[in-house]
Write a protein that holds these residues in place. Structure first.
Motif, short mmCIF file in Angstrom:
data_model
loop_
_atom_site.label_atom_id
_atom_site.label_comp_id
_atom_site.label_asym_id
_atom_site.label_seq_id
_atom_site.Cartn_x
_atom_site.Cartn_y
_atom_site.Cartn_z
N ASP A 1 0.84 -1.19 0.00
CA ASP A 1 0.00 0.00 0.00
C ASP A 1 0.87 1.24 0.00
N GLN A 2 0.30 2.36 -0.45
CA GLN A 2 1.07 3.60 -0.50
C GLN A 2 1.27 4.14 0.92
N GLY A 3 2.43 4.75 1.13
CA GLY A 3 2.71 5.45 2.38
C GLY A 3 3.17 4.52 3.48
N GLY A 4 3.56 5.14 4.60
CA GLY A 4 3.93 4.37 5.77
C GLY A 4 5.35 3.88 5.79
N GLY A 5 6.19 4.33 4.88
CA GLY A 5 7.57 3.85 4.83
C GLY A 5 8.43 4.51 5.88
N VAL A 6 9.63 3.92 6.07
CA VAL A 6 10.59 4.48 7.02
C VAL A 6 11.22 5.75 6.47
N THR A 7 11.47 5.78 5.17
CA THR A 7 12.06 6.96 4.53
C THR A 7 11.19 7.40 3.36
N LYS A 8 11.50 8.57 2.87
CA LYS A 8 10.81 9.07 1.69
C LYS A 8 11.06 8.15 0.50
N PHE A 9 12.23 7.52 0.46
CA PHE A 9 12.51 6.56 -0.60
C PHE A 9 11.53 5.40 -0.54
N ASP A 10 11.26 4.90 0.68
CA ASP A 10 10.31 3.79 0.83
C ASP A 10 8.92 4.18 0.33
N ASP A 11 8.51 5.40 0.64
CA ASP A 11 7.21 5.88 0.18
C ASP A 11 7.17 5.95 -1.35
N TRP A 12 8.26 6.47 -1.94
CA TRP A 12 8.34 6.54 -3.41
C TRP A 12 8.26 5.14 -4.01
N LEU A 13 9.01 4.19 -3.43
CA LEU A 13 9.04 2.83 -3.95
C LEU A 13 7.66 2.18 -3.85
N ALA A 14 6.96 2.40 -2.75
CA ALA A 14 5.63 1.82 -2.56
C ALA A 14 4.66 2.35 -3.62
N GLU A 15 4.67 3.66 -3.82
CA GLU A 15 3.75 4.25 -4.81
C GLU A 15 4.10 3.78 -6.22
N LYS A 16 5.38 3.78 -6.54
CA LYS A 16 5.84 3.35 -7.87
C LYS A 16 5.42 1.91 -8.15
N THR A 17 5.64 1.04 -7.17
CA THR A 17 5.34 -0.38 -7.34
C THR A 17 3.85 -0.62 -7.51
N TRP A 18 3.04 0.12 -6.76
CA TRP A 18 1.59 -0.01 -6.86
C TRP A 18 1.10 0.42 -8.25
N LEU A 19 1.62 1.55 -8.75
CA LEU A 19 1.22 2.05 -10.07
C LEU A 19 1.65 1.09 -11.19
N GLU A 20 2.85 0.54 -11.04
CA GLU A 20 3.33 -0.42 -12.04
C GLU A 20 2.46 -1.68 -12.05
N GLY A 21 2.12 -2.18 -10.86
CA GLY A 21 1.28 -3.36 -10.77
C GLY A 21 -0.06 -3.16 -11.46
N ARG A 22 -0.64 -1.99 -11.26
CA ARG A 22 -1.93 -1.70 -11.89
C ARG A 22 -1.80 -1.64 -13.42
N ALA A 23 -0.72 -0.97 -13.90
CA ALA A 23 -0.51 -0.84 -15.35
C ALA A 23 -0.23 -2.20 -16.00
#
Length: 499
Positions: free
Chosen positions: A434-456
């Motif tokens: 799920d988006q958000g909730g990461g330890v760093t801003k990088f983790d948040d970016w990775l979560a959002e990126k991965t979710w968008l890629e999975g949907r596409a």
């Protein structure tokens, strides 16, 4: 020049070189100073004030950008500068007229700008145009065109054609065998004598026409240089010579050296000399020394200064239309940062940088997922491995992805993460979080990126897309990009890129 004049000149130069990301303004100043200084030395030595400089630079290094900006640089300093794109004109039969037309246009512009009446300018240019037409007309004639049909008549020519059409493979003539009738043979002998005499006569006429052209060119160029505010020499900048038909390029070089060698005219030829020498060899035979042949026409060779790597990467991205909006990057990073840092840490040669970014541009052109941003960290790594012809783990053993960047943690605590660590995290994502909730801003970016890629990927491939990793998707597209190469990239893949 007054201080205000210097200030105005500097402002103009700043505007001309505003988007100079490769530092080519320094090269322009070097070439201009050398040209003026070299002609002064020629003058002291009682030698002609003319020469040909070869700007030797490989594909993608910005020769066309440089020559266009250099033309404007020279103009603002008072020189008459002529730009000729040889490749755009290689459909014409004679490169001589292409260059004459460009020179005449710029000289005419200088004379009219100086206040000369149009009628007077045209009158002064008439001898140049007339003599140029004579040179162009006699060049083909003096080259030995075949006049056999005209000279020996249609009946004898028919016998000549019949002889060759009837002779089969392996047919040989004996010493006593008669090939033509006596009357035909006499006609052919007479034709050869007449043709030889005519060719020689027209060659002499051609030489006289050439001399008249050089005289007319010298007179009109000196008249232009005498205009107040016009500086010597006149510069003729010839671009894209290595992309022309080999025969056209060779003829242009010959004409430049033998016909345009006029006082106070300097030619700058923009070439990839290695490729041009290959073209020459293609015309004269595999064992022919193309480089040595080219040296006959060139007085000096100049190579661009090494560019700062950041500027080179930015130039390549801009040239290929690769804007930052296309790519997805962690906070505080950009595609330019990622590429520059990786190439710099591995001391990647400029040629390989150009070719790797060219692969990235082909990948982007093939991208099937609409507005979904492309993960440049993954793509740059895979594209570099493909270009170098190495396995991913082999590239991982180099310094290529060693640079580390600060990423904001929870509570804005600074934490440095290397590109290699980022890549490992991207590759080892086991599910679409799920988006958000990461330890760093990088983790948040990775979560959002991965979710968008999975949907596409799910939209394109169905249930299988949910399991598809970014590396799998990018590798599949890169294998397609491998089949769509620019000529220079193709030479690299085929083993000729580093010669």
């Amino acid at each position: 020049m007054s201080n205000s004049g210097v200030s105005k000149l500097e402002e103009g130069l700043e505007e001309i070189w505003l988007d100079d990301k490769l530092g080519r303004r320094n090269d322009a100043e070097n070439i201009r100073r050398f040209s003026i200084g070299h002609l002064a030395l020629q003058d002291r030595a009682n030698r002609p004030r003319t020469y040909v400089l070869n700007l030797d630079s490989e594909w993608g290094s910005g020769k066309t950008f440089f020559l266009n900006r250099f033309k404007e640089d020279l103009r603002i300093r008072g020189h008459i500068a002529v730009y000729v794109n040889a490749w755009e004109n290689d459909y014409s039969q004679d490169p001589f007229l292409t260059v004459v037309d460009a020179v005449q246009s710029e000289v005419q512009h200088a004379l009219i700008t100086a206040g000369r009446p149009m009628s007077q300018v045209k009158d002064h240019l008439k001898p140049l145009a007339f003599s140029a037409a004579k040179v162009a007309g006699r060049a083909a004639y003096a080259g030995g065109k075949h006049y056999l049909a005209k000279m020996i008549g249609q009946e004898a020519l028919s016998e000549f054609k019949t002889f060759f059409s009837e002779a089969g493979p392996g047919d040989e003539l004996t010493s006593g065998e008669e090939v033509f009738s006596d009357s035909t043979q006499k006609a052919i002998d007479a034709a050869i004598d007449a043709a030889g005499s005519e060719i020689l006569d027209n060659f002499r006429k051609y030489r006289r026409s050439q001399g008249r052209f050089k005289k007319a060119l010298s007179e009109i160029s000196q008249e232009a240089i005498r205009i107040s505010g016009v500086e010597a020499p006149i510069f003729v900048l010839v671009d894209e010579l290595d992309r022309c038909r080999p025969s056209y390029a060779i003829e242009l070089l010959e004409r430049v050296k033998h016909i345009f060698s006029v006082e106070d005219i300097v030619f700058i030829l923009g070439t990839d000399t290695e490729q041009l020498s290959h073209a020459v060899r293609g015309v004269y035979g595999e064992g022919f020394d193309g480089r040595r042949y080219l040296r006959r026409f060139i007085d000096r060779t100049y190579k661009f200064q090494d560019s700062e790597l950041d500027g080179l990467v930015e130039f390549c991205l801009d040239r290929l239309g690769l804007s930052e909006e296309i790519f997805s990057t962690p906070p505080r990073l950009s595609a330019k940062n990622v590429l520059s840092s990786a190439f710099k840490s591995d001391a990647t040669p400029a040629r390989d940088i150009l070719q790797t970014i060219d692969i990235i541009s082909t990948f982007v052109a093939l991208w099937p997922h609409g507005d979904l941003r492309i993960d440049i960290i993954t793509l740059a790594y895979l594209a570099s491995a493909q270009h170098r012809g190495v396995k991913l783990h082999e590239l991982g053993q180099t310094q290529f992805y060693s640079p580390a960047f600060a990423v904001a943690g929870v509570g804005n605590a600074a934490k440095k993460v290397s590109l290699k660590e980022m890549l490992n995290k991207i590759q080892n994502v086991s599910k679409r979080p799920d988006q958000g909730g990461g330890v760093t801003k990088f983790d948040d970016w990775l979560a959002e990126k991965t979710w968008l890629e999975g949907r596409a990927f799910a939209e394109m491939y169905g249930d299988e897309g949910v399991k598809r990793s970014v590396q799998e998707e990018y590798s599949a597209l890169l294998s397609q990009a491998f089949r769509i190469k620019s000529p220079e990239t193709k030479r690299a893949f085929d083993g000729g890129g580093d010669k």
